[in-house]
Design an enzyme around this catalytic site. Structure first.
Site, short mmCIF file in Angstrom:
data_model
loop_
_atom_site.label_atom_id
_atom_site.label_comp_id
_atom_site.label_asym_id
_atom_site.label_seq_id
_atom_site.Cartn_x
_atom_site.Cartn_y
_atom_site.Cartn_z
N LYS A 53 0.85 -1.20 0.00
CA LYS A 53 0.00 0.00 0.00
C LYS A 53 0.88 1.25 0.00
O LYS A 53 0.63 2.20 -0.74
CB LYS A 53 -0.93 -0.01 1.23
CG LYS A 53 -2.05 -1.04 1.11
CD LYS A 53 -2.80 -1.25 2.41
CE LYS A 53 -3.78 -2.41 2.28
NZ LYS A 53 -4.42 -2.80 3.53
N GLN A 97 -4.55 -1.51 9.77
CA GLN A 97 -4.40 -2.83 9.15
C GLN A 97 -4.95 -3.91 10.08
O GLN A 97 -4.56 -3.99 11.24
CB GLN A 97 -2.90 -3.09 8.85
CG GLN A 97 -2.65 -4.37 8.09
CD GLN A 97 -3.26 -4.39 6.69
OE1 GLN A 97 -3.18 -3.42 5.94
NE2 GLN A 97 -3.89 -5.50 6.33
N ASP A 120 -11.14 2.96 4.45
CA ASP A 120 -11.54 1.55 4.32
C ASP A 120 -13.06 1.40 4.27
O ASP A 120 -13.57 0.34 3.93
CB ASP A 120 -10.99 0.73 5.50
CG ASP A 120 -9.75 -0.07 5.11
OD1 ASP A 120 -9.55 -0.29 3.91
OD2 ASP A 120 -8.98 -0.45 6.02
#
Ligand code: NAD
Length: 287
Positions: A53, A97, A120
């Site tokens: 990422k 994460q 997200d």
């Protein structure tokens, strides 16, 4: 032969568009969009994902700020970091994460993120906005699935779509996006009865179960479109491991189009994370 939908090529287009957007914003005097990534502990798979990422952010001109915390970090410290990032005008997106270590309540942590920075799309506010069709930030994998589908489907109205898997990360949000396009969506899961019969009625199958080669050729009607979200690591008879999806793709020649694993949904997920970060930055500029 079924058309293979090239997720890598499509993701490269999304990344190029995102990089162009960033360049335009910076040329107009705005700061580069900033993405803060929080990684707690040292789960090897998570480290790989975070590394990818951050590398893609760099390529697109997004400034990425990595916060690596030890596995025994108290929950309160993670929440305090999120509060700091929420208040930081240079941070437009915050990504935690997953999975988090067991002593940390993931729901509590995700709920703490400012919904406007929740790239997200897991915050209840964004989940609510998605289910009411009122904007918000949409989770990256479902967004990627829709872009892959858009490359082969123009009009979703009335199409029968079977989604396999009802997770908050993939199955439910992708179902909401498909309902918004006026598809007729059937959400299935581990307890669904006669799943092959249900799947055989589908014009589109989105498989997100994490069950290797679950979807066999006889589950798929001729001309259907099949999106394979699953990622499973399997060990072959010779002891070598490889990544496979939820679909027995080699049995799907009669489908209209299928996504490969790897090289289908996976690359789209990161590309959509970056485009969500730019969207969050643009929205914060007009807020
Ligand atoms: P999850 O474990 O949270 O949910 C799985 C869902 O599938 C559940 O609703 C379960 O009931 C259903 N299911 C499991 N086995 C089934 C079976 N045999 N028949 C019918 N339904 C079944 O998983 P998730 O987080 O949604 O992820 C699903 C898969 O997608 C995993 O393989 C994951 O690695 C992959 N994934 C890929 C990406 C990507 O970027 N490509 C992103 C997220 C998840």
């Amino acid at each position: 032969m079924a058309q293979i939908i090239d997720g890598k090529a499509l993701a490269a287009q999304v990344l190029a568009r995102t990089a162009a957007d960033v360049a335009e914003m910076v040329a107009a005097g705005a700061p580069a969009p900033g993405l803060a990534v929080i990684l707690v502990g040292n789960d090897p798979a998570s480290e790989v994902y975070v590394g990818r990422k951050i590398a893609q952010c760099r390529k697109a001109g997004i400034s990425s700020i990595e916060h690596r915390l030890p596995a025994d970090t108290p929950e309160g410290d993670v929440l305090a970091l999120i509060d700091t990032l929420n208040a930081d005008a240079g941070v437009h997106g915050i990504l935690v994460q997953l999975p988090l270590p067991k002593h940390i309540d993931a729901a509590l942590v995700l709920d703490r993120i400012d919904p406007g920075k929740d790239v997200d799309g897991f915050h209840p506010v964004n989940v609510g906005r998605l289910s009411t069709g009122t904007g918000g930030l949409v989770p990256c994998t479902p967004l990627g699935v829709m872009l892959l589908l858009d490359s082969v489907i123009e009009d979703y109205r009335g199409l029968n779509v079977v989604v396999i898997g009802k997770s908050n990360i993939v199955g439910k949000p992708v179902s909401m996006l498909l309902l918004e396009r006026e598809a007729t969506v059937t959400v299935t899961h581990i307890e669904t009865r006669d799943l092959p019969d249900v799947a055989r009625k589908a014009d589109v199958i989105v498989a997100a179960a994490g069950a290797p080669h679950l979807v066999r050729g006889y589950w798929v009607k001729p001309g259907a479109v099949v999106i394979d979200v699953g990622i499973s690591r399997v060990t072959d008879f010779d002891g070598k491991t490889r990544i496979v999806g939820d679909c027995a793709t080699h049995e799907l020649d009669h489908a209209k189009a299928v996504t490969p694993v790897p090289g289908g949904v996976g690359p789209m997920t990161i590309a959509c994370l970056l485009s969500n970060t730019v969207l969050a930055a643009k929205r914060s500029a007009v807020a």
